[in-house]
Design an enzyme around this catalytic site. Sequence first.
Site, PDB file in Angstrom:
ATOM      1  N   TYR A   1     -14.308   1.161  10.367  1.00 55.24           N
ATOM      2  CA  TYR A   1     -12.875   1.503  10.447  1.00 55.24           C
ATOM      3  C   TYR A   1     -12.514   1.959  11.856  1.00 55.24           C
ATOM      4  O   TYR A   1     -11.588   1.429  12.480  1.00 55.24           O
ATOM      5  CB  TYR A   1     -12.591   2.598   9.427  1.00 55.24           C
ATOM      6  CG  TYR A   1     -11.133   3.008   9.304  1.00 55.24           C
ATOM      7  CD1 TYR A   1     -10.203   2.165   8.703  1.00 55.24           C
ATOM      8  CD2 TYR A   1     -10.700   4.252   9.767  1.00 55.24           C
ATOM      9  CE1 TYR A   1      -8.870   2.551   8.565  1.00 55.24           C
ATOM     10  CE2 TYR A   1      -9.375   4.645   9.635  1.00 55.24           C
ATOM     11  CZ  TYR A   1      -8.460   3.790   9.033  1.00 55.24           C
ATOM     12  OH  TYR A   1      -7.147   4.174   8.900  1.00 55.24           O
TER      13      TYR A   1
ATOM     14  N   THR B   1     -10.695  -7.273   8.726  1.00 59.68           N
ATOM     15  CA  THR B   1      -9.257  -7.061   8.505  1.00 59.68           C
ATOM     16  C   THR B   1      -8.617  -6.457   9.744  1.00 59.68           C
ATOM     17  O   THR B   1      -7.551  -6.883  10.191  1.00 59.68           O
ATOM     18  CB  THR B   1      -9.032  -6.152   7.272  1.00 59.68           C
ATOM     19  OG1 THR B   1      -9.503  -6.837   6.119  1.00 59.68           O
ATOM     20  CG2 THR B   1      -7.566  -5.809   7.088  1.00 59.68           C
TER      21      THR B   1
ATOM     22  N   LYS C   1       3.150 -13.767  19.163  1.00 59.88           N
ATOM     23  CA  LYS C   1       3.263 -14.533  20.415  1.00 59.88           C
ATOM     24  C   LYS C   1       4.007 -15.856  20.159  1.00 59.88           C
ATOM     25  O   LYS C   1       4.922 -16.231  20.891  1.00 59.88           O
ATOM     26  CB  LYS C   1       1.845 -14.802  20.938  1.00 59.88           C
ATOM     27  CG  LYS C   1       1.796 -15.560  22.237  1.00 59.88           C
ATOM     28  CD  LYS C   1       0.338 -15.780  22.642  1.00 59.88           C
ATOM     29  CE  LYS C   1       0.238 -16.926  23.625  1.00 59.88           C
ATOM     30  NZ  LYS C   1      -1.023 -17.630  23.518  1.00 59.88           N
TER      31      LYS C   1
ATOM     32  N   ASP D   1       0.458  -9.008   1.632  1.00 65.99           N
ATOM     33  CA  ASP D   1      -0.607  -8.105   1.177  1.00 65.99           C
ATOM     34  C   ASP D   1      -1.525  -8.875   0.228  1.00 65.99           C
ATOM     35  O   ASP D   1      -1.050  -9.682  -0.564  1.00 65.99           O
ATOM     36  CB  ASP D   1       0.037  -6.900   0.433  1.00 65.99           C
ATOM     37  CG  ASP D   1      -0.886  -5.706   0.353  1.00 65.99           C
ATOM     38  OD1 ASP D   1      -1.987  -5.848  -0.215  1.00 65.99           O
ATOM     39  OD2 ASP D   1      -0.515  -4.629   0.852  1.00 65.99           O
TER      40      ASP D   1
ATOM     41  N   THR E   1      -6.255  -2.851  -1.723  1.00 62.53           N
ATOM     42  CA  THR E   1      -6.095  -1.463  -2.214  1.00 62.53           C
ATOM     43  C   THR E   1      -4.656  -1.197  -2.650  1.00 62.53           C
ATOM     44  O   THR E   1      -4.376  -0.164  -3.242  1.00 62.53           O
ATOM     45  CB  THR E   1      -6.463  -0.434  -1.119  1.00 62.53           C
ATOM     46  OG1 THR E   1      -5.732  -0.743   0.075  1.00 62.53           O
ATOM     47  CG2 THR E   1      -7.943  -0.428  -0.819  1.00 62.53           C
ATOM     48  N   GLY E   2      -3.763  -2.100  -2.327  1.00 56.82           N
ATOM     49  CA  GLY E   2      -2.362  -1.933  -2.727  1.00 56.82           C
ATOM     50  C   GLY E   2      -2.151  -2.431  -4.146  1.00 56.82           C
ATOM     51  O   GLY E   2      -3.081  -2.911  -4.793  1.00 56.82           O
TER      52      GLY E   2
ATOM     53  N   GLY F   1       0.821  -1.209   0.000  1.00 62.79           N
ATOM     54  CA  GLY F   1       0.000   0.000   0.000  1.00 62.79           C
ATOM     55  C   GLY F   1       0.854   1.257   0.000  1.00 62.79           C
ATOM     56  O   GLY F   1       2.092   1.186  -0.113  1.00 62.79           O
TER      57      GLY F   1
HETATM   58  P1  NAD Z   1      -3.481   1.711   1.674  1.00 67.74           P
HETATM   59  O1  NAD Z   1      -4.901   1.387   1.404  1.00 67.74           O
HETATM   60  O2  NAD Z   1      -2.668   2.329   0.606  1.00 67.74           O
HETATM   61  O3  NAD Z   1      -2.702   0.419   2.194  1.00 67.74           O
HETATM   62  C1  NAD Z   1      -3.314  -0.621   2.897  1.00 67.74           C
HETATM   63  C2  NAD Z   1      -2.727  -1.932   2.401  1.00 67.74           C
HETATM   64  O4  NAD Z   1      -3.326  -3.019   3.120  1.00 67.74           O
HETATM   65  C3  NAD Z   1      -3.007  -2.188   0.916  1.00 67.74           C
HETATM   66  O5  NAD Z   1      -1.829  -2.585   0.253  1.00 67.74           O
HETATM   67  C4  NAD Z   1      -4.040  -3.302   0.933  1.00 67.74           C
HETATM   68  O6  NAD Z   1      -4.013  -4.108  -0.236  1.00 67.74           O
HETATM   69  C5  NAD Z   1      -3.645  -4.038   2.194  1.00 67.74           C
HETATM   70  N1  NAD Z   1      -4.741  -4.854   2.740  1.00 67.74           N
HETATM   71  C6  NAD Z   1      -6.031  -4.508   2.918  1.00 67.74           C
HETATM   72  N2  NAD Z   1      -6.713  -5.528   3.454  1.00 67.74           N
HETATM   73  C7  NAD Z   1      -5.834  -6.553   3.613  1.00 67.74           C
HETATM   74  C8  NAD Z   1      -5.933  -7.869   4.111  1.00 67.74           C
HETATM   75  N3  NAD Z   1      -7.084  -8.372   4.581  1.00 67.74           N
HETATM   76  N4  NAD Z   1      -4.825  -8.652   4.117  1.00 67.74           N
HETATM   77  C9  NAD Z   1      -3.637  -8.176   3.660  1.00 67.74           C
HETATM   78  N5  NAD Z   1      -3.491  -6.929   3.163  1.00 67.74           N
HETATM   79  C10 NAD Z   1      -4.577  -6.129   3.152  1.00 67.74           C
HETATM   80  O7  NAD Z   1      -3.465   2.646   2.972  1.00 67.74           O
HETATM   81  P2  NAD Z   1      -2.269   3.399   3.710  1.00 67.74           P
HETATM   82  O8  NAD Z   1      -2.567   4.843   3.687  1.00 67.74           O
HETATM   83  O9  NAD Z   1      -0.967   2.931   3.228  1.00 67.74           O
HETATM   84  O10 NAD Z   1      -2.509   2.907   5.207  1.00 67.74           O
HETATM   85  C11 NAD Z   1      -1.690   1.925   5.823  1.00 67.74           C
HETATM   86  C12 NAD Z   1      -2.095   1.782   7.278  1.00 67.74           C
HETATM   87  O11 NAD Z   1      -1.948   3.023   7.957  1.00 67.74           O
HETATM   88  C13 NAD Z   1      -3.544   1.335   7.471  1.00 67.74           C
HETATM   89  O12 NAD Z   1      -3.607   0.406   8.540  1.00 67.74           O
HETATM   90  C14 NAD Z   1      -4.249   2.613   7.862  1.00 67.74           C
HETATM   91  O13 NAD Z   1      -5.364   2.367   8.680  1.00 67.74           O
HETATM   92  C15 NAD Z   1      -3.157   3.370   8.600  1.00 67.74           C
HETATM   93  N6  NAD Z   1      -3.393   4.819   8.532  1.00 67.74           N
HETATM   94  C16 NAD Z   1      -3.131   5.532   7.403  1.00 67.74           C
HETATM   95  C17 NAD Z   1      -3.390   6.896   7.380  1.00 67.74           C
HETATM   96  C18 NAD Z   1      -3.097   7.742   6.169  1.00 67.74           C
HETATM   97  O14 NAD Z   1      -3.383   8.953   6.202  1.00 67.74           O
HETATM   98  N7  NAD Z   1      -2.507   7.234   5.120  1.00 67.74           N
HETATM   99  C19 NAD Z   1      -3.947   7.533   8.504  1.00 67.74           C
HETATM  100  C20 NAD Z   1      -4.232   6.762   9.616  1.00 67.74           C
HETATM  101  C21 NAD Z   1      -3.944   5.403   9.637  1.00 67.74           C
END
Ligand code: NAD
Length: 332
Positions: A154, A101, A114, A42, A46-47, A21
């Site tokens: 979420y 998730t 663990k 992954d 969304t990645g 991602g």
């Molecule tokens: P993103 O959507 O680009 O990345 C999320 C990744 O998780 C993707 O590659 C997706 O394919 C993968 N994914 C989703 N469901 C999955 C599953 N069941 N098994 C394996 N992989 C799975 O989002 P991001 O912005 O890179 O966010 C990454 C993390 O940071 C997330 O946990 C998000 O909640 C947290 N976060 C991001 C932001 C931000 O502003 N970018 C803010 C707060 C929290």
Amino acid sequence: MRRNVREGDCLTRILVTGGAGFLGAHLCERLLDMGNHVTCLDNLHTGARQNIAGFLANPRFEFVEHSVIDAFDGYFDEIYNLACPASPQHYQRDPVYTFKTSVIGTLNMLELAKRRGAKLLQASTSEIYGDPLVHPQKENYWGNVNTMGVRSCYDEGKRGAETLVSDFHRFHGVNTRIVRIFNTYGPGMNPEDGRVVSNFIIQALTGNDITIYGDGSQTRSFCYRDDLVEGIIGLMNAPDHVTFPINIGNPVEITVRKLAETVLAMIPSKSRIDFRPLPEDDPMQRCPDVSRAREYLGWEPKVPLQEGLGNTIEYFRQIIASRSIPSVPKTA
Ligand code: NAD
Ligand code: UDP
């Protein structure tokens, strides 16, 4: 499923879930640069493979296409648990999946930590504060969150994940970290995920109207990707007593309207502002108190908004030139 990194390998063996991602791919890159062995897990929800294409030839990198909702095994020293759709548009598309998730995925990663004695860092979010009544948000604020709204899958999923992480630490002695990430932007963002920074930049670059939801008086605080990644690596490597949550974000607060004006000032464009309805439960203000990150990690964001936006604009300019993006999602 068991992976091919073996117990006794001398490199630090790191698992990054959600590593394909936006944030995960940059984290993988930094961890590889630091000399670690990195396994990216992954399911490409969304990645994208393209985000990690540059590391596939590296013998210290491994990609596993797998969902954290299903059990997983392997030998790891550290787990960065980032897997979860993060933009409102994506996490609301299949809310039950998002919740599973966050909660089942985090449970599986904690069981793995663990079993293998690994340290686990959980990617939490400023969304756990909901529509905050305390401002700026300190980590000891418990939040103001709707349990049944469109954002709950979420927000509550991430809150449940924090609970699991805390209980695995207390009851099972797992070495854990919790980072509460505030809005982060930068090169590598998915152009289709509907977040405000990517939408505004793409709209300005393509001459489409800038979609402000509500009157634009709601605030956010935008952290540049590189600052964020340095913060979470710092947290993973902090002393073992730092198991309490730490906010990582940029404490410079800006209204959404001001962000639109800033983007328009940086991109010569015929775009005008188009006001749309404010989505349900959209938080009105958000700004991190980062004193804990300063005190325990010596961390401070370094990249000012103008500079970060400049890099992000350049990134989207190249994407548009190569892919011809006609518009961005228009629904609020
Ligand atoms: P993103 O959507 O680009 O990345 C999320 C990744 O998780 C993707 O590659 C997706 O394919 C993968 N994914 C989703 N469901 C999955 C599953 N069941 N098994 C394996 N992989 C799975 O989002 P991001 O912005 O890179 O966010 C990454 C993390 O940071 C997330 O946990 C998000 O909640 C947290 N976060 C991001 C932001 C931000 O502003 N970018 C803010 C707060 C929290
Ligand atoms: N937003 C907006 N126009 C857009 C996309 C988002 O006005 O095209 C607003 C959205 O309503 C919210 C803020 O910008 O108030 C940040 O939205 P984003 O989806 O980036 O993140 P989050 O709401 O999760 O903080």
